[in-house]
Design a protein around this motif. Structure first.
Motif, PDB file in Angstrom:
ATOM      1  N   UNK A  15      67.398 -20.033   0.171  1.00  0.00           N
ATOM      2  CA  UNK A  15      68.422 -20.431   1.126  1.00  0.00           C
ATOM      3  C   UNK A  15      69.762 -20.476   0.418  1.00  0.00           C
ATOM      4  N   UNK A  16      70.806 -20.085   1.122  1.00  0.00           N
ATOM      5  CA  UNK A  16      72.111 -19.929   0.499  1.00  0.00           C
ATOM      6  C   UNK A  16      73.015 -21.091   0.880  1.00  0.00           C
ATOM      7  N   UNK A  17      72.863 -22.220   0.189  1.00  0.00           N
ATOM      8  CA  UNK A  17      73.713 -23.377   0.413  1.00  0.00           C
ATOM      9  C   UNK A  17      74.451 -23.693  -0.879  1.00  0.00           C
ATOM     10  N   UNK A  18      75.607 -23.097  -1.097  1.00  0.00           N
ATOM     11  CA  UNK A  18      76.339 -23.333  -2.344  1.00  0.00           C
ATOM     12  C   UNK A  18      76.966 -24.722  -2.383  1.00  0.00           C
ATOM     13  N   UNK A  19      77.377 -25.128  -3.568  1.00  0.00           N
ATOM     14  CA  UNK A  19      78.014 -26.426  -3.781  1.00  0.00           C
ATOM     15  C   UNK A  19      79.192 -26.244  -4.726  1.00  0.00           C
ATOM     16  N   UNK A  20      80.074 -27.224  -4.756  1.00  0.00           N
ATOM     17  CA  UNK A  20      81.129 -27.191  -5.761  1.00  0.00           C
ATOM     18  C   UNK A  20      80.528 -27.436  -7.141  1.00  0.00           C
ATOM     19  N   UNK A  21      79.484 -28.286  -7.175  1.00  0.00           N
ATOM     20  CA  UNK A  21      78.841 -28.632  -8.447  1.00  0.00           C
ATOM     21  C   UNK A  21      77.332 -28.707  -8.277  1.00  0.00           C
ATOM     22  N   UNK A  22      76.625 -28.410  -9.354  1.00  0.00           N
ATOM     23  CA  UNK A  22      75.209 -28.739  -9.421  1.00  0.00           C
ATOM     24  C   UNK A  22      75.012 -29.691 -10.595  1.00  0.00           C
ATOM     25  N   UNK A  23      74.125 -30.651 -10.385  1.00  0.00           N
ATOM     26  CA  UNK A  23      73.845 -31.659 -11.395  1.00  0.00           C
ATOM     27  C   UNK A  23      72.347 -31.629 -11.681  1.00  0.00           C
ATOM     28  N   UNK A  24      71.985 -31.709 -12.942  1.00  0.00           N
ATOM     29  CA  UNK A  24      70.579 -31.775 -13.348  1.00  0.00           C
ATOM     30  C   UNK A  24      70.286 -33.181 -13.860  1.00  0.00           C
ATOM     31  N   UNK A  25      69.380 -33.871 -13.181  1.00  0.00           N
ATOM     32  CA  UNK A  25      68.960 -35.181 -13.642  1.00  0.00           C
ATOM     33  C   UNK A  25      68.259 -35.065 -14.994  1.00  0.00           C
ATOM     34  N   UNK A  26      67.598 -33.927 -15.209  1.00  0.00           N
ATOM     35  CA  UNK A  26      66.896 -33.657 -16.456  1.00  0.00           C
ATOM     36  C   UNK A  26      66.721 -32.153 -16.574  1.00  0.00           C
ATOM     37  N   UNK A  27      66.382 -31.684 -17.747  1.00  0.00           N
ATOM     38  CA  UNK A  27      66.041 -30.266 -17.893  1.00  0.00           C
ATOM     39  C   UNK A  27      64.574 -30.118 -18.272  1.00  0.00           C
ATOM     40  N   UNK A  28      63.783 -31.155 -17.951  1.00  0.00           N
ATOM     41  CA  UNK A  28      62.342 -31.095 -18.157  1.00  0.00           C
ATOM     42  C   UNK A  28      61.643 -31.344 -16.835  1.00  0.00           C
ATOM     43  N   UNK A  29      60.499 -30.690 -16.633  1.00  0.00           N
ATOM     44  CA  UNK A  29      59.763 -30.845 -15.386  1.00  0.00           C
ATOM     45  C   UNK A  29      58.264 -30.826 -15.651  1.00  0.00           C
ATOM     46  N   UNK A  30      57.521 -31.371 -14.687  1.00  0.00           N
ATOM     47  CA  UNK A  30      56.066 -31.329 -14.733  1.00  0.00           C
ATOM     48  C   UNK A  30      55.632 -30.053 -14.034  1.00  0.00           C
ATOM     49  N   UNK A  31      54.876 -29.202 -14.698  1.00  0.00           N
ATOM     50  CA  UNK A  31      54.489 -27.917 -14.105  1.00  0.00           C
ATOM     51  C   UNK A  31      53.046 -27.904 -13.598  1.00  0.00           C
ATOM     52  N   UNK A  32      52.458 -29.101 -13.477  1.00  0.00           N
ATOM     53  CA  UNK A  32      51.070 -29.190 -13.031  1.00  0.00           C
ATOM     54  C   UNK A  32      50.103 -29.419 -14.164  1.00  0.00           C
ATOM     55  N   UNK A  33      50.563 -29.138 -15.373  1.00  0.00           N
ATOM     56  CA  UNK A  33      49.713 -29.330 -16.552  1.00  0.00           C
ATOM     57  C   UNK A  33      50.380 -30.205 -17.607  1.00  0.00           C
ATOM     58  N   UNK A  34      51.680 -30.032 -17.771  1.00  0.00           N
ATOM     59  CA  UNK A  34      52.394 -30.809 -18.789  1.00  0.00           C
ATOM     60  C   UNK A  34      53.881 -30.814 -18.463  1.00  0.00           C
ATOM     61  N   UNK A  35      54.615 -31.690 -19.147  1.00  0.00           N
ATOM     62  CA  UNK A  35      56.071 -31.683 -19.034  1.00  0.00           C
ATOM     63  C   UNK A  35      56.619 -30.621 -19.984  1.00  0.00           C
ATOM     64  N   UNK A  36      57.532 -29.833 -19.500  1.00  0.00           N
ATOM     65  CA  UNK A  36      58.118 -28.766 -20.323  1.00  0.00           C
ATOM     66  C   UNK A  36      59.586 -28.599 -19.956  1.00  0.00           C
ATOM     67  N   UNK A  37      60.321 -27.912 -20.833  1.00  0.00           N
ATOM     68  CA  UNK A  37      61.707 -27.596 -20.543  1.00  0.00           C
ATOM     69  C   UNK A  37      61.806 -26.524 -19.477  1.00  0.00           C
ATOM     70  N   UNK A  38      62.913 -26.507 -18.768  1.00  0.00           N
ATOM     71  CA  UNK A  38      63.132 -25.477 -17.756  1.00  0.00           C
ATOM     72  C   UNK A  38      63.207 -24.097 -18.394  1.00  0.00           C
ATOM     73  N   UNK A  39      62.684 -23.115 -17.706  1.00  0.00           N
ATOM     74  CA  UNK A  39      62.876 -21.733 -18.118  1.00  0.00           C
ATOM     75  C   UNK A  39      64.312 -21.319 -17.821  1.00  0.00           C
TER      76      UNK A  39
END
Length: 210
Positions: free
Chosen positions: A119-143
């Motif tokens: 979906x194409x909803x642009x913003x003036x800014x994007x904010x990342x609360x973190x750059x790590x996520x749970x991928x179903x198996x472990x926490x890892x850094x974003x690709x």
């Protein structure tokens, strides 16, 4: 004096670069952070609140159970120009949130990464609360691919000379910035997983033909 929550401090710092998509890698945390911000900020003028109220009431005429239970908080937050969006919301609620964001009546939208896909909803800014996520198996850094898919929402054509991307990190975790490289974006591989929740959601919200 009570200390402000981290997300409130972030919005205080970037208030001249709104609207913002605030990416969070937990459905529950999108709601919690929206509540935190709602205690400190109200972005809408009275006439804007009326426009939001009119849209909500029109939707409630069709489905008067939209904002029952735990979703009462979302109704209140939308009237402050704050929202959240994740896969746990009903399609009708997602549609309201997306419409309000599109017509610039949501100034901060806390969302999971699904909001950046398709979906194409642009913003003036994007904010990342973190750059790590749970991928179903472990926490890892974003690709790289994941980061740029979300970061790429920053910058509205015709409105923003540049888009702003902010990453919130703990002082002790500087490495979590990830050092993302656009020249090293990974290939896309399909990984559709049909879970019991997927089936139940389809049965609840879709017709037999759909």
């Amino acid at each position: 004096m009570l200390q402000k929550s981290a997300c409130v401090e972030v919005i205080d710092a970037i208030q001249d670069n709104l609207p913002a998509l605030y990416f969070v890698f937990s459905r529950g945390k999108t709601e919690w952070l929206a509540e935190e911000l709602g205690r400190e900020w109200d972005f809408l003028f009275p006439e804007e609140k009326k426009a939001v109220e009119d849209i909500i009431r029109d939707a409630e005429k069709i489905n008067n159970n939209l904002f029952t239970g735990r979703r009462k908080n979302l109704r209140r937050l939308l009237l402050q120009g704050i929202g959240y969006h994740h896969a746990g919301l009903s399609p009708n609620l997602k549609e309201i949130v997306e419409k309000l964001y599109e017509i610039r009546l949501i100034f901060v939208l806390f969302c999971t990464e699904t909001f950046a896909v398709g979906i194409n909803f642009p913003a003036a800014s994007t904010v990342f609360e973190s750059t790590r996520k749970w991928d179903g198996e472990s926490h890892r850094g974003l690709l790289n691919r994941e980061f740029f898919q979300m970061a790429g929402r920053a910058g509205r054509r015709g409105y923003d000379p540049v888009g702003h991307v902010y990453i919130r990190i703990e002082e002790k975790s500087i490495e979590q910035t990830g050092f993302f490289n656009e020249n090293e974006v990974e290939p896309v591989r399909g990984r559709l997983i049909i879970s019991p929740n997927t089936v139940l959601s389809l049965l609840r919200w879709k017709t037999d033909d759909e």
